[in-house]
Design a protein around this motif. Structure first.
Motif, PDB file in Angstrom:
ATOM      1  N   ALA A   1       3.429  14.393   6.852  1.00 50.04           N
ATOM      2  CA  ALA A   1       3.135  13.778   5.555  1.00 50.04           C
ATOM      3  C   ALA A   1       4.383  13.122   4.984  1.00 50.04           C
ATOM      4  N   GLY A   2       5.530  13.799   5.115  1.00 49.50           N
ATOM      5  CA  GLY A   2       6.785  13.234   4.629  1.00 49.50           C
ATOM      6  C   GLY A   2       7.169  11.958   5.356  1.00 49.50           C
ATOM      7  N   VAL A   3       6.921  11.929   6.678  1.00 52.30           N
ATOM      8  CA  VAL A   3       7.236  10.740   7.469  1.00 52.30           C
ATOM      9  C   VAL A   3       6.332   9.572   7.084  1.00 52.30           C
ATOM     10  N   MET A   4       5.042   9.864   6.885  1.00 47.78           N
ATOM     11  CA  MET A   4       4.090   8.812   6.531  1.00 47.78           C
ATOM     12  C   MET A   4       4.423   8.177   5.189  1.00 47.78           C
ATOM     13  N   LEU A   5       4.989   8.967   4.277  1.00 54.57           N
ATOM     14  CA  LEU A   5       5.332   8.449   2.953  1.00 54.57           C
ATOM     15  C   LEU A   5       6.736   7.868   2.892  1.00 54.57           C
ATOM     16  N   HIS A   6       7.513   8.028   3.976  1.00 51.68           N
ATOM     17  CA  HIS A   6       8.880   7.480   4.047  1.00 51.68           C
ATOM     18  C   HIS A   6       9.755   7.980   2.893  1.00 51.68           C
ATOM     19  N   ILE A   7       9.622   9.254   2.551  1.00 49.11           N
ATOM     20  CA  ILE A   7      10.423   9.834   1.478  1.00 49.11           C
ATOM     21  C   ILE A   7      11.513  10.693   2.109  1.00 49.11           C
TER      22      ILE A   7
ATOM     23  N   VAL B   1       0.833  -1.197   0.000  1.00 47.00           N
ATOM     24  CA  VAL B   1       0.000   0.000   0.000  1.00 47.00           C
ATOM     25  C   VAL B   1       0.871   1.252   0.000  1.00 47.00           C
ATOM     26  N   GLY B   2       1.937   1.239   0.814  1.00 47.01           N
ATOM     27  CA  GLY B   2       2.838   2.392   0.890  1.00 47.01           C
ATOM     28  C   GLY B   2       3.511   2.673  -0.436  1.00 47.01           C
ATOM     29  N   ILE B   3       4.007   1.612  -1.103  1.00 47.02           N
ATOM     30  CA  ILE B   3       4.659   1.789  -2.402  1.00 47.02           C
ATOM     31  C   ILE B   3       3.667   2.321  -3.430  1.00 47.02           C
TER      32      ILE B   3
ATOM     33  N   ALA C   1      13.869  13.493   3.099  1.00 44.98           N
ATOM     34  CA  ALA C   1      13.759  14.944   2.960  1.00 44.98           C
ATOM     35  C   ALA C   1      12.353  15.387   2.594  1.00 44.98           C
ATOM     36  N   GLY C   2      11.381  14.437   2.583  1.00 46.67           N
ATOM     37  CA  GLY C   2      10.034  14.800   2.174  1.00 46.67           C
ATOM     38  C   GLY C   2      10.013  15.393   0.781  1.00 46.67           C
ATOM     39  N   LEU C   3      10.917  14.901  -0.090  1.00 42.48           N
ATOM     40  CA  LEU C   3      11.133  15.507  -1.400  1.00 42.48           C
ATOM     41  C   LEU C   3       9.847  15.523  -2.211  1.00 42.48           C
ATOM     42  N   GLY C   4       9.390  16.697  -2.535  1.00 46.84           N
ATOM     43  CA  GLY C   4       8.154  16.855  -3.284  1.00 46.84           C
ATOM     44  C   GLY C   4       6.927  16.932  -2.408  1.00 46.84           C
ATOM     45  N   VAL C   5       6.961  16.225  -1.270  1.00 44.77           N
ATOM     46  CA  VAL C   5       5.811  16.215  -0.375  1.00 44.77           C
ATOM     47  C   VAL C   5       5.653  17.563   0.322  1.00 44.77           C
ATOM     48  N   THR C   6       6.766  18.098   0.823  1.00 44.10           N
ATOM     49  CA  THR C   6       6.722  19.404   1.482  1.00 44.10           C
ATOM     50  C   THR C   6       6.154  20.453   0.548  1.00 44.10           C
ATOM     51  N   GLU C   7       6.654  20.474  -0.679  1.00 43.84           N
ATOM     52  CA  GLU C   7       6.171  21.444  -1.657  1.00 43.84           C
ATOM     53  C   GLU C   7       4.687  21.247  -1.929  1.00 43.84           C
TER      54      GLU C   7
END
Length: 312
Positions: A245-251, A14-16, A253-259
Motif C-alpha cells: 500500500a505504501g509503495v502504491m501511494l509513493h509515500i 489520480v495518484g495525487i 516510509a509509508g508514513l501514515g499508510v502503515t498505521e
C-alpha cells in the motif's frame, strides 16, 4: 483547443488525488485518537521487548545489506564486501525514510561512483536489488496468503478464499522467475538502453533467501512490540499488505499508510491506542534509528572522500 492527456499525466493526477484523500482521512482520524493513551502505551513497553525488537530490526537491516553482495557477484566488480554492505545499509536507511529516488537510486549512484564503479554497473546493481527485494516479497506473500490467509474485517468485502487466490497468483510469478533463471535460453534483454541479464538459478535462490529473511525479520519487529496479541503469521500478512500500500501511494516510509493498514486490519482485535503505541515504537526502531546511524556513516564516508581528494 483540445488538450491531449497522456497516460503518465492521468496516473499522476489520480495518484495525487488519492494521496490527498488518504491524507484528509488520516488527519480526520488522528483528531479522534486519544494521544495521551498512545503515549502511555509507548512508555509502558517493557525494556526487554524494546531491546529484542531493536535486535530484530538490526538483523533485518544487516540481511538487506547482503542484497548488494549479490549485485557484486552479478556485476563482477571488486569493491570490498564490507564497503558494499556499508553502502547498501546507508542507502536503505535513506530509502526507507526519504524514498527510493533519494536513497535507493541517487545515493547509490553517488557512493558507488566515488568508489570507482561505472554507471552501467551501478544501474545493474540497483536493478538487481529492486528485483531481489520484490521477488522475495512476491514469494513470501504468495506463501502466506495461500497457506494462512488472514481473516479480513467483514466490511472489506474480500474473504480468505479470494486472498488465497491472490497468493496462488503471486506464487506463480515466483515460479516463473525461477524457471526463467534456470532454463531460459535467452539470458539478456535491452530495456531503455540498458542490458539486463538473467541471474543464474543459484543466484536467484540467494535472492529469495535474502529477501524473504529480510521481510520476515522486519515483520517480527511490530509482532514483538505487540507482545503476542496477534500471532506472527498475522503480523507478517498485515505488514506485507501495508508495504505494498505504501509503495502504491509513493509515500516515503509509508508514513501514515502503515498505521492505517494495521488499524484497519487489527483494531477489532487490539485496542487502537496499543496498536499505535507499538507502531510508533516500530518507526523509531526500524526507520529513525537506522537513519541516524546511516547519516553519520554517510558523513564519515564523505569526509574521507574529501580528504583523499585534497591529498591526491
Amino acid at each position: 483547443m483540445r488538450h491531449h492527456w497522456s497516460w503518465p499525466w492521468v496516473k499522476r493526477v489520480v495518484g495525487i488525488g488519492f494521496i490527498l484523500v488518504v491524507g484528509f482521512l488520516l488527519v480526520r482520524y488522528a483528531r479522534t485518537v486519544d494521544w495521551a493513551q498512545v503515549k502511555t502505551s509507548v512508555l509502558e513497553l517493557p525494556r526487554e521487548v524494546l531491546l529484542k525488537a531493536l535486535g530484530l530490526a538490526a538483523v533485518s537491516h544487516l540481511v538487506y545489506s547482503l542484497m548488494d553482495l549479490v549485485g557484486r557477484h552479478y556485476t563482477g566488480h571488486a569493491i570490498a564486501r564490507r564497503k558494499v554492505m556499508l553502502v547498501s545499509f546507508v542507502c536503505y536507511a535513506f530509502n526507507l525514510n526519504l524514498g527510493s529516488l533519494v536513497g535507493g537510486i541517487g545515493l547509490r549512484y553517488r557512493l558507488y561512483s566515488r568508489l570507482g564503479l561505472r554507471y552501467g554497473n551501478i544501474t545493474r546493481i540497483i536493478t538487481l536489488s529492486l528485483i531481489t527485494n520484490w521477488i522475495g516479497y512476491i514469494l513470501l506473500a504468495g506463501l502466506v496468503f495461500t497457506i494462512a490467509p488472514l481473516q479480513l474485517p467483514p466490511n472489506w468485502g474480500v474473504d480468505s478464499e479470494e486472498l488465497r487466490l491472490v497468493g496462488v497468483g503471486l506464487l506463480a510469478v515466483a515460479i516463473v522467475y525461477l524457471t526463467l533463471c534456470g532454463f531460459s535460453r535467452v539470458r539478456s534483454w535491452t530495456i531503455r538502453g540498458h542490458d539486463v541479464d538473467l541471474p543464474t538459478l543459484r543466484m536467484a535462490f540467494a535472492q529469495l533467501a535474502i529477501s524473504c529473511t529480510h521481510w520476515m525479520t522486519m515483520a517480527a519487529v511490530p509482532w514483538m512490540l505487540l507482545q503476542g496479541q496477534v500471532d506472527y503469521p498475522t503480523a507478517l500478512t498485515v505488514l506485507l499488505m501495508a508495504a505494498i500500500a505504501g509503495v502504491m501511494l509513493h509515500i516515503p516510509a509509508g508514513l501514515g499508510v502503515t498505521e492505517a493498514v494495521f488499524i484497519a486490519l487489527l483494531s477489532h482485535r487490539i485496542p487502537e491506542h496499543q496498536l499505535l503505541g507499538a507502531l510508533l515504537a516500530y518507526r523509531a526502531l526500524f526507520y529513525l534509528t537506522p537513519l541516524v546511524a546511516g547519516a553519520l556513516l554517510y558523513l564519515k564516508m564523505e569526509v574521507r572522500t574529501r580528504k583523499r581528494e585534497v591529498h591526491a
